[in-house]
Every structure is written in C-alpha cells, then in structure tokens.
Design a protein around this motif. Structure first.
Motif, short mmCIF file in Angstrom:
data_model
loop_
_atom_site.label_atom_id
_atom_site.label_comp_id
_atom_site.label_asym_id
_atom_site.label_seq_id
_atom_site.Cartn_x
_atom_site.Cartn_y
_atom_site.Cartn_z
N ALA A 205 0.83 -1.20 0.00
CA ALA A 205 0.00 0.00 0.00
C ALA A 205 0.86 1.25 0.00
CB ALA A 205 -0.93 -0.01 1.20
N GLN A 206 2.09 1.16 0.54
CA GLN A 206 3.00 2.30 0.57
C GLN A 206 4.00 2.27 -0.58
OE1 GLN A 206 4.77 2.83 4.56
NE2 GLN A 206 3.45 1.19 5.28
N ALA A 207 4.01 1.20 -1.37
CA ALA A 207 5.02 1.05 -2.42
C ALA A 207 4.61 1.78 -3.69
CB ALA A 207 5.25 -0.44 -2.71
N LEU A 208 5.54 1.83 -4.63
CA LEU A 208 5.27 2.45 -5.92
C LEU A 208 4.30 1.58 -6.73
CD1 LEU A 208 8.90 3.49 -6.93
CD2 LEU A 208 7.04 5.04 -6.37
N PRO A 209 3.52 2.18 -7.62
CA PRO A 209 2.64 1.38 -8.48
C PRO A 209 3.42 0.66 -9.57
CG PRO A 209 2.45 3.70 -9.03
CD PRO A 209 3.34 3.63 -7.83
N LEU A 210 2.73 -0.21 -10.30
CA LEU A 210 3.37 -1.00 -11.33
C LEU A 210 3.97 -0.13 -12.43
CD1 LEU A 210 3.90 -3.83 -12.61
CD2 LEU A 210 1.67 -3.59 -13.72
N GLN A 211 3.31 0.98 -12.79
CA GLN A 211 3.78 1.83 -13.88
C GLN A 211 5.18 2.39 -13.59
OE1 GLN A 211 0.83 1.88 -12.54
NE2 GLN A 211 -0.63 1.50 -14.21
N ASP A 212 5.46 2.69 -12.32
CA ASP A 212 6.78 3.23 -11.99
C ASP A 212 7.87 2.17 -12.16
OD1 ASP A 212 5.91 5.79 -11.40
OD2 ASP A 212 5.42 5.29 -9.33
N PHE A 213 7.56 0.93 -11.84
CA PHE A 213 8.56 -0.13 -12.04
C PHE A 213 8.75 -0.44 -13.53
CE2 PHE A 213 7.26 -0.96 -7.62
CZ PHE A 213 8.50 -0.96 -7.02
N LEU A 214 7.70 -0.29 -14.31
CA LEU A 214 7.87 -0.44 -15.76
C LEU A 214 8.73 0.69 -16.32
CD1 LEU A 214 4.24 -1.47 -16.83
CD2 LEU A 214 6.27 -2.92 -16.74
N TRP A 215 8.64 1.88 -15.72
CA TRP A 215 9.49 3.00 -16.15
C TRP A 215 10.96 2.68 -15.87
CZ3 TRP A 215 12.65 5.91 -12.94
CH2 TRP A 215 13.26 7.02 -13.52
N MET A 216 11.23 1.87 -14.84
CA MET A 216 12.61 1.50 -14.53
C MET A 216 13.20 0.51 -15.53
SD MET A 216 12.34 0.96 -10.41
CE MET A 216 11.40 2.09 -9.38
N MET A 217 12.37 0.01 -16.44
CA MET A 217 12.84 -0.93 -17.47
C MET A 217 12.73 -0.28 -18.84
SD MET A 217 10.86 -4.32 -16.07
CE MET A 217 11.42 -5.30 -17.47
#
Length: 514
Positions: A205-217
């Motif tokens: 609930a406090q973590a980044l959403p999926l879109q932000d981790f896709l931005w890291m790739m």
C-alpha cells in the motif's frame, strides 16, 4: 639383497616387483606422520588460517559497538563533505565521506544483528527522516540503507515504520522528470528499497505502483536500476495484469531478455536473467494473459474509435505560441495508440514461445521450475568455485614449494594436493551456504522459534546474533580445515553474475486480477 629376496618369495618378475615396491613406498609416504618426510613437503604446505575468525569477529564487534552507539552515525552524516569539482582530486575528508557510508551499509548487510541493533537507535530514525529530506544527506542516507534493505525484509519494514517510504517514492518521481543520462546511484539505491517494499505484501500500500517499475525498465540499454524494476514488476503484475499489458511490460521483458552478451555488455547478464525470469512467470499464466489481452484490445480499439482521429488543426493558443506541444486530447489519443501496440506486442511474445523455458528430463523428477539458471545455479556455483579454488590452490602450493626451495617434483606434488584440498573445501562451503536457509528454518522449527520478520519481535537481536555466530563458525571451521578458500568463493564468477536469492520472483498460482 632385501628387495631381491622379496621378489623371489613373491615369485614376481623384476618389472612387476619394482612397480609394486614403488607403489608401496608411495602409499607409505602418504600415511606417514608429519615428521617422517624429509623432502620439505610438509614444511611447504600452507598453514591453517586463524586470521579470518579474528577479523570477522572484530568487524562484528566494531559494528555492534560503533554503529549502535547513539550519535555516531548522525555526527558523520552531518559532517559530510562532497567533492564538487570533477577536475580536482578529493581531499582525505572527501574520500572518507564517500567510503564510510558504503562500509557501514556493507557491515549491516553481512550481519543482520548489526542491522537490527542499528534500527533501534535514534541515528537510524534520523537517516530515515531528517537526512532523507536533505538533498545532499539523502545520498548518504540511501547509500547506508540500501545494502541491508536489499537482503533483509525486517530492515525494509523498519524503514517503513519511520514513514520514509513516502520520501523514497518522491525521490523516484523527482528523477523521473530528469533525462536518464542524469540519473545516478541515489536513484538506484531508492529503487532498491522501493522494489523490496513491493516484495512485502504488508507494505504494498506504501510502495510504488506497477507503472513506476515499468518505467525502470526502459527500452534500449538497461540502466543500473533496471534489475530492481523487473523485481518490482514480478511482485505486482499479478494484481494488475491489464496495466502490465497496456504498459508494454511483456514487450520490455522480452527486449531485455534478448540483450547482448558481448564483452562490452557482459555485466548486463543480471538484467538479462531477471528479464528471462519475468518471461517465465508470464508464460506460466499465458492463457490468462492472452484472454485479458483480447478483451483489453477490443476495449482500447473502441476508445480510439470514439476519440476519432482528430482534425490536426492547431488551436488559437497553439498558433500564437501561448501553448506549446500537444493538447490533452492529443496526448490521450497517442497514449491509447501506444497501449494498443503494447497489447499486440504482448500477444506476439506470448504466442511465439519466447517466454517458455526449455525443460529438462530431471525438472519434473526434482520439482524444479523457472529459468535454466534458477534450476541449476547451485550446481554451477559449486563447479565454478571448485574449479577456481583448484587453480588458486595449485598455484599457491607450487609457489610455497618454490619459496621453500624444494625440488620441482615436490612442487608439483604440492600443487596437486593443495589444489584438490582447496577445491573440496570451496565446494563444501558453497553447498553449506546454499543449504543454510533450509537448515536455519529446520533448526528454528526444532527449537520452537519463528523466523524474524520484524525487529520488534521478542528476542530478535539475540536470535540474529546466534545466526550470525553460526555463519561465522561455519566459515571459520571450513577455512581452518581447508585454508584460503574464502577468496575463490567470494569472487566466484557465477555467484557474482547470477542474481542472488534476494531477487525472489514468485510463481503465479491463481488467476491475476485486472
């Protein structure tokens, strides 16, 4: 005369009798006491190593005493001095300011008990609050926190209890507004903690959403934080499969998995392996992802038709230069078209078989699953460490014999004996380290204790101290009986390139929800 008499009694021909005596003499030499050989073999053997336990216990004691001392780390952080001139050599204080955060983080990464005790200090709270909100001190704070957070889930939970995850997410978003060539290790360390927070279900609930981790790739050459983007996607995609497909997650994973292993790009091996693991997890749920892609594609096509192609005319604000760039409607149309292409790319990857791993005959028998490296990495580690240890041990044995001024034949014998001993010791050490998590779990179950999931548990520090002591005893014991095996194990090439167990990619067991 004695040899002639023995050959006569045994009724052996001369060559056979000579061979038998030679073998007997060699066997006798093998089992003679240490004082029986006079050719310098025993004197040239490498001595038992007692330095390692002294050094490691000293590091553990200094870590517990110094890092856990109130005000020590805070004073160092406040006195930090960075070198702002890239053309000037750093001063001793500037060099120390760069070195000590890395050393502190490494000590807490190696010893969980040190991280546990440090997490209870006011200095830890200062790193997660005051220092993290300062632009300069945030770099030092993340450098200290990232290493133990990467290998310890309780440490990540301790960070979240201070409210620091919101600030870490903000740092990631700040860097998202900058060009990728301006990204540095501060962003990488923030991505480490963000990925570990996504791996904990209680912290998502406090973590980044999926879109932000896709931005890291990103598409193209991988960044230092791409591996942690893949790890975050691995933990979140099952809860938002439509966002994965629309965000080109499958296509990006396929692109990075097909990366080049040329010598200039060799250290992207970790990124390639993690992307391959992502594809393997996608393939496990291929049918569900394909059905989701079909429904999502139809919906996006209807949205594009409803939005229309647009007239292409400039508004009065664009014509006069008041508004530059795309309008909101143009941005929405472009994003829909990109999402449609991403969904179709995902279908192409899933149906082409690129996401499927190659099975072996022993997989089903041993219950193995995942990529080839996931299934056989321990065997690779043992083979690689044993081979490297044999080479280093043989070289050390030969050089010891040469330094002791023994004959060349004794030098060669020393090289063989020391090489074999080092190879056996290194292989045993790797096997023991690979088995330690299971052994630890069974030992805790036998003692009626639970694994530490939070530093707030009763007896957490004492239990972690006992575990650290067990690890030190294991390393010290094997290094004593098989001297100098720590270097080939520490620099084992396969263990340095293959992602460690801390990069855990869960296997899907149920249908991902949209």
């Amino acid at each position: 005369a004695r040899r002639r008499m023995m050959r006569t009694r045994l009724m052996l021909p001369r060559p056979a009798g000579r061979t038998l005596l030679r073998v007997g003499n060699l066997g006798a030499r093998r089992f003679q006491s240490s004082g029986a050989r006079t050719d310098g073999f025993n004197d040239a053997l490498p001595r038992r190593d007692v330095v390692f336990p002294i050094v490691t216990c000293s590091v553990l004691g200094c870590g517990l005493y110094y890092l856990a001392e109130e005000g020590k780390v805070k004073a160092l952080v406040d006195g930090i001095e960075m070198n702002t001139d890239p053309n000037a050599w750093p001063t001793p204080k500037q060099f120390f300011s760069v070195t000590w955060p890395w050393v502190a983080g490494t000590v807490m990464m190696l010893f969980d008990s040190v991280a546990c005790k440090f997490a209870s200090t006011s200095d830890f709270k200062y790193l997660c609050t005051g220092a993290l909100n300062d632009d300069l001190k945030a770099t030092v704070s993340l450098c200290i926190l990232a290493a133990p957070a990467e290998h310890s889930a309780p440490f990540v939970k301790a960070i979240s209890e201070t409210g620091a995850l919101a600030r870490i997410n903000e740092i990631v978003h700040i860097y998202k507004s900058l060009p990728r060539d301006q990204h540095d290790e501060t962003l990488t360390n923030a991505c480490v903690i963000a990925a570990k927070a996504a791996a904990d279900p209680s912290l998502r609930a406090q973590a980044l959403p999926l879109q932000d981790f896709l931005w890291m790739m990103p598409s193209g050459s991988p960044q230092l934080y791409t591996a942690y983007g893949a790890e975050g996607v691995a933990h979140l995609w099952m809860d938002s499969s439509e966002a994965l497909l629309a965000g080109n997650g499958v296509g990006l994973a396929a692109e990075h998995a097909a990366g080049s292993l040329a010598p200039s790009n060799y250290f992207n091996f970790v990124t390639i392996e993690l992307a391959s693991r992502l594809l393997n997890r996608f393939n496990e749920q291929k049918d569900l992802l394909l059905s989701t892609a079909d429904s999502l594609e139809k919906r996006i096509e209807l949205d594009i038709l409803a939005a229309g192609q647009g007239s292409g005319r400039k508004t009065i604000w664009q014509a006069t230069g008041v508004h530059r760039g795309e309008t909101e409607l143009e941005i929405a149309r472009r994003e829909k078209r990109e999402q449609l292409l991403s969904v179709r790319r995902a279908r192409e990857v899933l149906t082409s078989g690129k996401a499927a791993s190659t099975p072996t005959p022993v997989d089903e028998m041993l219950g193995l699953q995942g990529t080839l490296l996931e299934r056989f990495a321990p065997l690779m580690h043992v083979t690689s460490a044993g081979s490297l240890a044999y080479g280093l041990g043989a070289l050390r044995g030969y050089l010891n014999g040469w330094w002791a001024d023994v004959t060349p034949s004794v030098c060669r014998e020393l090289a063989g004996v020391v090489g074999k001993r080092s190879a056996i010791g290194a292989a045993l050490l790797v096997v023991a380290l690979e088995a330690m998590p299971r052994v630890k779990k069974q030992a805790l179950d036998a003692l009626g204790r639970k694994d530490i999931t939070s530093y707030a548990q009763d007896g957490a520090l004492e239990q972690l101290l006992a575990i650290d002591a067990a690890y030190i005893a294991l390393l010290a014991g094997l290094n004593f009986f098989f001297p100098y095996i720590l270097v080939p194990v520490a620099f084992n090439p396969t263990q340095m390139l293959v992602p460690p167990n801390s990069h855990e990619f869960p296997h899907a067991s149920s249908k991902p929800s949209a």
